[in-house]
Scaffold this motif. Structure first.
Motif, PDB file in Angstrom:
ATOM      1  N   THR A  25       0.763  -1.122  -0.038  1.00  0.00           N
ATOM      2  CA  THR A  25       0.177   0.035  -0.012  1.00  0.00           C
ATOM      3  C   THR A  25       1.026   1.222   0.011  1.00  0.00           C
ATOM      4  O   THR A  25       0.463   2.288  -0.611  1.00  0.00           O
ATOM      5  N   THR A  26       2.155   1.113   0.448  1.00  0.00           N
ATOM      6  CA  THR A  26       3.055   2.379   0.642  1.00  0.00           C
ATOM      7  C   THR A  26       3.308   2.739  -0.813  1.00  0.00           C
ATOM      8  O   THR A  26       3.594   3.927  -1.038  1.00  0.00           O
ATOM      9  N   THR A  80       2.191  -0.303 -12.197  1.00  0.00           N
ATOM     10  CA  THR A  80       3.599  -0.980 -12.613  1.00  0.00           C
ATOM     11  C   THR A  80       4.441  -1.100 -11.238  1.00  0.00           C
ATOM     12  O   THR A  80       4.982  -1.951 -11.329  1.00  0.00           O
ATOM     13  N   PHE A  81       4.243  -0.227 -10.355  1.00  0.00           N
ATOM     14  CA  PHE A  81       5.114  -0.226  -8.921  1.00  0.00           C
ATOM     15  C   PHE A  81       4.537  -0.803  -8.091  1.00  0.00           C
ATOM     16  O   PHE A  81       5.171  -1.330  -7.113  1.00  0.00           O
ATOM     17  N   ALA A  82       2.961  -0.762  -7.902  1.00  0.00           N
ATOM     18  CA  ALA A  82       2.466  -1.268  -6.671  1.00  0.00           C
ATOM     19  C   ALA A  82       1.701  -2.820  -7.211  1.00  0.00           C
ATOM     20  O   ALA A  82       1.460  -3.375  -6.027  1.00  0.00           O
ATOM     21  N   GLY A  83       1.530  -3.019  -8.500  1.00  0.00           N
ATOM     22  CA  GLY A  83       0.619  -4.097  -8.799  1.00  0.00           C
ATOM     23  C   GLY A  83      -0.722  -4.002  -8.612  1.00  0.00           C
ATOM     24  O   GLY A  83      -1.312  -3.059  -8.222  1.00  0.00           O
ATOM     25  N   SER A  84      -1.583  -5.126  -8.557  1.00  0.00           N
ATOM     26  CA  SER A  84      -3.103  -5.229  -8.158  1.00  0.00           C
ATOM     27  C   SER A  84      -3.292  -6.298  -7.185  1.00  0.00           C
ATOM     28  O   SER A  84      -3.958  -7.344  -7.805  1.00  0.00           O
ATOM     29  N   LEU A  85      -3.149  -6.242  -6.075  1.00  0.00           N
ATOM     30  CA  LEU A  85      -3.676  -6.993  -4.936  1.00  0.00           C
ATOM     31  C   LEU A  85      -4.927  -6.425  -4.157  1.00  0.00           C
ATOM     32  O   LEU A  85      -4.713  -5.500  -3.764  1.00  0.00           O
ATOM     33  N   LEU A  94      -9.548   1.748  -7.064  1.00  0.00           N
ATOM     34  CA  LEU A  94     -10.652   1.924  -7.872  1.00  0.00           C
ATOM     35  C   LEU A  94     -10.436   1.710  -9.287  1.00  0.00           C
ATOM     36  O   LEU A  94     -10.895   0.882 -10.060  1.00  0.00           O
ATOM     37  N   PRO A  95      -9.670   2.592 -10.040  1.00  0.00           N
ATOM     38  CA  PRO A  95      -9.063   2.627 -11.195  1.00  0.00           C
ATOM     39  C   PRO A  95      -8.561   1.064 -11.866  1.00  0.00           C
ATOM     40  O   PRO A  95      -9.107   0.681 -12.729  1.00  0.00           O
ATOM     41  N   LEU A  96      -7.805   0.574 -10.941  1.00  0.00           N
ATOM     42  CA  LEU A  96      -7.468  -0.757 -11.160  1.00  0.00           C
ATOM     43  C   LEU A  96      -8.607  -1.741 -11.221  1.00  0.00           C
ATOM     44  O   LEU A  96      -8.655  -2.664 -12.187  1.00  0.00           O
ATOM     45  N   GLU A  97      -9.428  -1.631 -10.216  1.00  0.00           N
ATOM     46  CA  GLU A  97     -10.726  -2.439 -10.275  1.00  0.00           C
ATOM     47  C   GLU A  97     -11.625  -2.359 -11.313  1.00  0.00           C
ATOM     48  O   GLU A  97     -11.931  -3.455 -11.815  1.00  0.00           O
ATOM     49  N   ILE A  98     -11.710  -1.034 -11.728  1.00  0.00           N
ATOM     50  CA  ILE A  98     -12.750  -1.034 -12.804  1.00  0.00           C
ATOM     51  C   ILE A  98     -11.812  -1.541 -14.059  1.00  0.00           C
ATOM     52  O   ILE A  98     -12.568  -2.398 -15.027  1.00  0.00           O
ATOM     53  N   TYR A  99     -10.575  -1.563 -14.296  1.00  0.00           N
ATOM     54  CA  TYR A  99      -9.972  -2.207 -15.432  1.00  0.00           C
ATOM     55  C   TYR A  99      -9.978  -3.531 -15.337  1.00  0.00           C
ATOM     56  O   TYR A  99     -10.212  -4.210 -16.431  1.00  0.00           O
TER      57      TYR A  99
END
Lengths: 362, 262
Positions: free
Chosen positions: B133-134, B210-215, B222-227
């Motif tokens: 999350t950081t 790119t830097f934090a991934g998608s966990l 939210l934008p990652l979740e939408i994608y």
């Protein structure tokens, strides 16, 4: 004497200044007496603002020295670099524009200086209130700057400058941005509050120089070309600039309760009536342009009438300057022709009471 | 009398102007038209949606705070001092404004990642940032910081230094001037800058993925979740998009109000 900041008693501090600012072609040398008000006159760009900048610390000279009382604020002679930043100088500044802090009330504006200098909130507010009372605006304490008139804003700004207890107060054309109607109220407050505080007032208005100042310095091309008592410099100007602005009419006398009574018995009415005690020595001042000339006494006129004898007639810009002893009148060429003026002719100089200002002589 | 009337515009200007406005507004309407209203509430309150929304709000808030803490001093230094190389430094610091966010993410990866410039020494200290999350917060701060700096620096320049000079002649030290004059005067600019930064943080996608991934619950904002949902559950993606549009509208309203404080 201990030079405690805030000693604005009759024994103000002396100021000595020497400064060279090559970029602006300025080389100034000036001494100000303790507690006096020095008016600085001169054409635009002559170095008046530079003088105030050097004193307040907003302009750093290439070399020079500024001494205020026993404190050396600036010493930039060979090999020395004493430099006091503006906030540590005890030099206040009142500019053309009041520049009241827009996010603070009038009272908070005035309390700003005391707070910055370490006063507690309550003490600072009490001090600010006292100063607002001295400039006659206690009832506006809670107003924001955009809710007061231009003249009121400038009076608040003066109270704010005085609240910081400066040892020296700089006034940069304090009346020039004001409406015609607002000038007298601010001028009056300055007249009441400046005595005893060492003050430098830059002005374009020779009337203000005479009214407010003990001495006048004329700056031309970056250096002081004349320095002396206001009435003397303007009576016998030696520089071109002083000559151009001189010619103010001054009549000394005593206040008799209603008018200024000159030694020859002539009475000059002044409106609005100044707050002078009967018998006090005073001076009536008015501009040559305020004078109209009549060939003879006019019956029932509400004006001041001064029977004089024309001594000289000379061109003065677009007008004609008519001299009669120590008095001058500037009239149009057409009216000079109409009156068929010539030296030696007896005429009546008239001036409205509202065009005359009177002040007590120290 | 009100404002003097303008000299008018040639009529043809209105056609492309209208076209442009429609180009922006029609797609937004398309989202509203496409929303499955009967299941809307269920879609936006599903476990993954709520987790993403909550994560987005938390990280954007922290990132905005970081932007204020670093951006205010940056803007002040840029607006009120002069030093050699200042123009170049300003351009470089504002680079994330024009940099593709993916590139920002890669840059962050090679700074704070396990084999990055600082990552190795941080790993020794037991701090691991990438894919946490950081990392989301760092990615958002990286892209949003210039927004705050630009808008605050503009406000500082517009406000000018006249009031500050007056304050100094009243005996206020530089610290007092900054605290009691400079910052209060630019508060509207600071507020709208912070709101803009917050909006940019909420919308951050490229640098984050790119830097934090998608966990889920950790880095999937939210934008990652939408994608992600777009492929498995388009209805959920549309519903969540509408939520982001609404948040953006609210944020923009705030920013407009902030610009007119007095």
């Amino acid at each position: 004497m201990v030079s405690a900041r805030g000693s604005s008693g009759p024994e103000g501090v002396a100021v000595e200044l020497e400064a060279t600012v090559a970029e602006r072609g300025v080389q100034l040398s000036l001494q100000i007496e303790p507690g006096e008000t020095l008016a600085v006159l001169g054409p635009n760009g002559a170095g008046k603002s530079t003088l105030l900048g050097v004193l307040s610390g907003l302009v750093r000279p290439d070399s020079g020295r500024v001494q205020v009382g026993s404190r050396t604020l600036v010493d930039l002679a060979e090999g020395r670099s004493v430099w006091t930043p503006p906030h540590a100088r005890g030099v206040g500044l009142l500019a053309q524009d009041p520049l009241l802090f827009p996010h603070l009330t009038a009272l908070e504006n005035v309390a700003f200086g005391p707070r910055a200098l370490g006063s507690k909130r309550v003490a600072a507010k009490r001090q600010a209130m006292a100063l607002l009372e001295r400039v006659g605006l206690a009832e506006l304490a809670a107003r924001r700057p955009h809710q007061v008139s231009g003249g009121q804003a400038q009076r608040v700004a003066l109270a704010r400058a005085l609240a910081a207890a400066p040892e020296v107060l700089l006034l940069d054309e304090p009346l020039s941005a004001l409406d015609i109607d607002a000038k007298p109220e601010v001028r009056q407050v300055l007249l009441e509050l400046l005595p005893g505080l060492t003050t430098v007032v830059v002005t374009h208005d020779v009337l203000d120089a005479v009214l407010l100042a003990d001495r006048v310095a004329v700056i031309e091309d970056g250096s002081v070309v004349e320095l002396g008592r206001a009435a003397e410099v303007l009576a016998t100007p030696r520089s071109a600039f002083a000559a151009r602005i001189a010619g103010l009419n001054l009549i000394d006398g005593a206040w008799d309760g209603e008018a200024v009574r000159a030694s020859d018995g002539q009475r000059i009415h002044v409106a609005p009536t100044p707050a002078l005690a009967p018998g006090v020595r005073c001076r009536a001042v008015f501009r040559p342009t305020a004078v109209a000339i009549y060939a003879a006494h006019t019956e029932g006129s509400p004006r001041n009438e001064l029977p004089v004898q024309v001594s000289a007639i000379e061109p003065h810009g677009d007008l004609v300057r008519v001299r009669a002893g120590a008095l001058s009148a500037d009239i149009t060429a057409a009216s000079a022709l109409g009156l068929r003026l010539r030296p030696g002719m007896p005429v009546v100089f008239t001036v409205k009471a509202t065009e005359v200002t009177a002040y007590a002589l120290g | 009398m009100s404002e003097p009337s303008s000299v008018g515009l040639p009529r043809w200007v209105f056609l492309p102007a209208l076209l442009g406005a429609a180009f922006v507004l029609v797609p937004l309407l398309a989202i509203v038209a496409r929303v499955d209203w009967t299941n809307f509430l269920a879609l936006v309150t599903s476990e993954s949606s709520v987790a993403a929304l909550w994560l987005s709000l938390r990280t954007a808030t922290v990132s905005t705070l970081l932007c204020v803490l670093m951006g205010v001093p940056m803007a002040t230094v840029l607006a009120r001092t002069r030093f050699p190389g200042q123009g170049l430094l300003r351009s470089l610091v504002l680079l994330p404004l024009v940099l593709p966010p993916v590139v920002g993410g890669i840059a962050l990866l090679y700074t704070f990642g396990r084999r990055g410039l600082l990552g190795h020494s941080m790993e020794v200290l037991g701090i691991e940032i990438a894919f946490s999350t950081t990392a989301v917060v760092l990615a958002q701060t990286f892209v949003a910081l210039p927004f705050l700096v630009v808008s605050l620096e503009g406000a500082l320049r517009t406000a000018g230094e006249r009031y500050e000079r007056v304050a100094a002649t009243l005996g206020a030290s530089p610290g007092t001037v900054l605290r009691r004059i400079t910052l209060p005067l630019v508060m509207p600019g600071l507020a709208s800058g912070a709101v803009l930064a917050f909006a940019r943080c909420l919308g951050e996608f490229g640098a984050t993925i790119t830097f934090a991934g998608s966990l889920q619950g950790v880095t999937r904002t939210l934008p990652l979740e939408i994608y992600l949902q777009r492929e498995t559950d388009p209805d959920a993606a549309v519903a969540l998009s509408l939520v982001l549009v609404l948040v953006a509208v609210v944020v923009l309203g705030w920013a407009r109000r902030g610009g007119r404080a007095w």
